[in-house]
Each structure stands twice: as structure tokens, then as C-alpha cells.
Scaffold this active site. Structure first.
Site, mmCIF file in Angstrom:
data_model
loop_
_atom_site.group_PDB
_atom_site.id
_atom_site.type_symbol
_atom_site.label_atom_id
_atom_site.label_comp_id
_atom_site.label_asym_id
_atom_site.label_seq_id
_atom_site.Cartn_x
_atom_site.Cartn_y
_atom_site.Cartn_z
ATOM 1 N N HIS A 1 0.859 -1.200 0.000
ATOM 2 C CA HIS A 1 0.000 0.000 0.000
ATOM 3 C C HIS A 1 0.881 1.232 0.000
ATOM 4 C CE1 HIS A 1 -3.017 2.932 1.521
ATOM 5 N NE2 HIS A 1 -3.858 2.148 0.907
ATOM 6 N N ILE B 1 2.139 4.359 1.936
ATOM 7 C CA ILE B 1 1.450 5.340 2.778
ATOM 8 C C ILE B 1 0.582 4.588 3.784
ATOM 9 C CG2 ILE B 1 1.460 7.168 1.049
ATOM 10 C CD1 ILE B 1 -1.515 6.591 0.569
ATOM 11 N N GLY C 1 -5.937 5.299 5.336
ATOM 12 C CA GLY C 1 -6.839 6.154 6.111
ATOM 13 C C GLY C 1 -7.540 5.409 7.228
ATOM 14 N N VAL C 2 -7.911 4.171 6.982
ATOM 15 C CA VAL C 2 -8.605 3.397 8.014
ATOM 16 C C VAL C 2 -7.696 3.178 9.227
ATOM 17 C CG1 VAL C 2 -8.025 1.105 7.092
ATOM 18 C CG2 VAL C 2 -10.134 1.423 8.391
ATOM 19 N N GLU D 1 -8.274 4.299 13.066
ATOM 20 C CA GLU D 1 -8.076 3.368 14.179
ATOM 21 C C GLU D 1 -7.158 3.960 15.242
ATOM 22 O OE1 GLU D 1 -8.315 -0.050 16.606
ATOM 23 O OE2 GLU D 1 -9.639 0.671 15.006
#
Length: 142
Positions: A46, A52, A55-56, A60
Site C-alpha cells: 500500500h 502510505i 486512512g482506516v 483506528e
């Protein structure tokens, strides 16, 4: 607060514990830190050659900071944990990469019965990378 103390407050463990350090905490706010490494499972692929932090994962981080705050201020039964029930107004502003150290903020906005409403944000170099409103309820797994 040490890693051991953090792990007494929340059930998260490596590789999913995303808080390295507590910088400050009051009755309604917490500031934490996390340094992301290139070995984190979620940056593998990723993206190849340009990793990077998803976003999830940033969300979290905020949820875990909120869980630590609630563990310190809420009256929770033995074994109870804060569980996310809603994310609203999620915005991603800047990228986070392996090697970055971020500040994670969570603020308790309201509390009704066993529902807690919080605002979270993550900063890198003083600039917001993620911002969200979220809700948690206290539950006993099982």
C-alpha cells in the site's frame, strides 16, 4: 505511560496496537504518539515503492486513543471495552508515510448512558492528516 500500562487499558496488541506513547491526558482529552515503521503490515503493498499509511489505520489510531481516554475516565465493568459504533465527517488532509511520527488527539464531546461521542484528529508536523467524529459504546466481548 509505558506500553505495558497502555496494554492494561486497551485490548489491542501488536500488530494492531497503534499507540506508542501518551503525551498528555485530562478528563476530556488525550494526546498520543505513534511512529510508523516500514515493517507495518498495512503498508506492505500500500503502495509498492510509495508506501502510505491507509486512512482506516489513521482512524483506528484515533479510536484507540479514545479507548485509552475512556478507560481512564469511564466506569467500565471488568473486561468491558469501548467498541466503535459510528464514524462521521471523516476527512483525510495529508499523507502519512513509514518513518513519520504522528500526534493523535481524541476529545470527549458528550456522554449519554454507555454511549460516548468523541472527536479525533491526527497531526504530522502540526498539520492535520485525518479528522473524524466517532461514537463508542462500552461492551463486554463474548
Amino acid at each position: 505511560m509505558t506500553i505495558e500500562q497502555i496494554e492494561k487499558l486497551i485490548p489491542h496488541r501488536k500488530p494492531m496496537r497503534l499507540v506508542d506513547e501518551i503525551v498528555s491526558m485530562s478528563e476530556t482529552e488525550i494526546v498520543c504518539r505513534k511512529t510508523f515503521s516500514e515493517d507495518e503490515f498495512f503498508v506492505q503493498g500500500h503502495f509498492p515503492n510509495h508506501p502510505i499509511v491507509p486512512g482506516v489505520i489513521q482512524c483506528e489510531c484515533c479510536l484507540q486513543a479514545g479507548a485509552i481516554l475512556l478507560a481512564q475516565i469511564a466506569e467500565m465493568a471488568e473486561g468491558a471495552v469501548p467498541v466503535a459504533t459510528r464514524l462521521d465527517n471523516v476527512k483525510f488532509k495529508n499523507m502519512v508515510r513509514p518513518g513519520d511520527t504522528v500526534e493523535i488527539h481524541a476529545k470527549l464531546d458528550d456522554h449519554v448512558s454507555n454511549a460516548f461521542f468523541l472527536t479525533g484528529k491526527m497531526l504530522l508536523g502540526g498539520k492535520v492528516t485525518a479528522r473524524l467524529n466517532f461514537a463508542c459504546t462500552v461492551a463486554t466481548p463474548g
